[in-house]
Design an enzyme around this catalytic site. Sequence first.
Site, PDB file in Angstrom:
ATOM      1  N   ILE A 170      -4.543   5.993   0.474  1.00  0.00           N
ATOM      2  CA  ILE A 170      -3.812   7.228  -0.065  1.00  0.00           C
ATOM      3  C   ILE A 170      -4.814   7.758  -0.612  1.00  0.00           C
ATOM      4  CG2 ILE A 170      -2.967   6.318  -2.370  1.00  0.00           C
ATOM      5  CD1 ILE A 170      -0.352   8.044  -1.642  1.00  0.00           C
TER       6      ILE A 170
ATOM      7  N   GLU B  68      -2.793  -1.911  -4.139  1.00  0.00           N
ATOM      8  CA  GLU B  68      -1.848  -1.236  -4.864  1.00  0.00           C
ATOM      9  C   GLU B  68      -1.691  -1.547  -6.486  1.00  0.00           C
ATOM     10  OE1 GLU B  68      -1.659  -1.662  -1.753  1.00  0.00           O
ATOM     11  OE2 GLU B  68      -0.628  -0.359  -0.814  1.00  0.00           O
TER      12      GLU B  68
ATOM     13  N   ASP C  48       4.510   0.002  -1.448  1.00  0.00           N
ATOM     14  CA  ASP C  48       6.018   0.525  -1.347  1.00  0.00           C
ATOM     15  C   ASP C  48       6.040   1.139   0.241  1.00  0.00           C
ATOM     16  OD1 ASP C  48       4.619   2.701  -1.877  1.00  0.00           O
ATOM     17  OD2 ASP C  48       5.955   3.365  -3.530  1.00  0.00           O
TER      18      ASP C  48
ATOM     19  N   GLY D 273      -3.197   1.842   1.607  1.00  0.00           N
ATOM     20  CA  GLY D 273      -2.064   2.298   2.730  1.00  0.00           C
ATOM     21  C   GLY D 273      -2.684   2.092   4.211  1.00  0.00           C
TER      22      GLY D 273
ATOM     23  N   ASP E  89      -0.913  -1.200   4.841  1.00  0.00           N
ATOM     24  CA  ASP E  89       0.511  -0.896   5.290  1.00  0.00           C
ATOM     25  C   ASP E  89       0.345  -0.345   6.739  1.00  0.00           C
ATOM     26  OD1 ASP E  89       2.109  -0.715   2.625  1.00  0.00           O
ATOM     27  OD2 ASP E  89       0.237   0.376   2.310  1.00  0.00           O
TER      28      ASP E  89
END
Length: 291
Positions: free
Chosen positions: A81, A160, A168, A137, A140
């Site tokens: 991110i 994270e 999340d 991310g 993810d």
Amino acid sequence: AQVAVRAMSSSGGPGSPYTSLAISQPAEFITHVELNRPEKRNAMNKAFWSEMVDCFNAIAGDPDCRVVVVSGAGKLFTAGIDLMDMASDVLQPEGDDMARTSWNMRRIIAKYQDTFSVIEKCPKPVVVAVHGACVGGGVDLITACDIRLCTQDAWFQVKEVDIGLAADVGTLQRLPKVIGSRSLVNELALTARKMYADEAKSSGLVSRVFADKEAMLAGALEIAGEIAGRSPVAVQGTKVNLIYSRDHSVAEGLDYMATWNMSMLQTADVMKSAQASMEKKSPKSIVFSKL
Ligand SMILES: CC/C=C\C=C\CC(=O)SCCNC(=O)CCNC(=O)[C@H](O)C(C)(C)COP(=O)(O)OP(=O)(O)OC[C@H]1O[C@@H](n2cnc3c(N)ncnc32)[C@H](O)[C@@H]1OP(=O)(O)O
């Protein structure tokens, strides 16, 4: 949707609807989606989170795309991110009281989750090719893809906890379904330690490791070519049912499969493919109708 994908071919420049992605068609029926902010290490900024959704929705509806390759431009795959954007977007939900603020926060998180769930919901298989770092991310993202490849210099980090949050947007849900060892998943997620290519391969996170990015992209395109050359009815039905079965019991999966194939077996692709097989011809020699 189809028009949007065509229009964005060779994008990343003027006329492209995207600022964080570059889209091209390296071969027939193959779409290449490149994370394209190399100077910021492909950090996932505000534009990225919504452009991925637009891009994959367009791909899902494009009959000229049968398979997708995702990779990162520049030095590494992604730094996760964008920490600059994060403060203004994710960390400042509005609301008159705690309930309303929380409600808005929930909506924002769900929107971020969609960015990677859209990959999984897209019926076209997605091959992801990781070089260098794949942080936060990035993990993810790759766990929502169907086939994962990496270079020998790649490393993966569920980062994270290091930035004070529980992941999340998919890692905690999908990584345990990708890697067999629950203990390893827990260790990676709780300590944020880096996992390098060899361990990524032995743990099952990636299926192949290549010497460098060039070899990896050639390998990714070769796999994509194998997929693109087969019946899109068969390929897309396979992806949808594999994901359904991952999340359901064997009995439920078989039931869903029977319902799926009661219509999908009624395709010319079966006769064409069976005939080619009898004649010892490659399925890639068959012309399938678009889907
Ligand atoms: C709802 C929430 C949804 C999702 C949540 C996701 C969680 C995460 O993603 S957690 C992970 C966050 N990412 C990081 O902590 C990584 C930070 N970056 C790095 O550690 C390094 O940049 C690197 C990835 C190891 C690469 O190092 P290097 O090649 O030496 O590049 P740099 O010189 O550090 O960076 C070049 C340039 O890029 C900018 N940048 C790098 N990472 C980010 C980032 N995550 N966000 C914003 N910007 C980033 C860096 O600032 C540099 O910019 P300049 O303008 O050139 O200074």
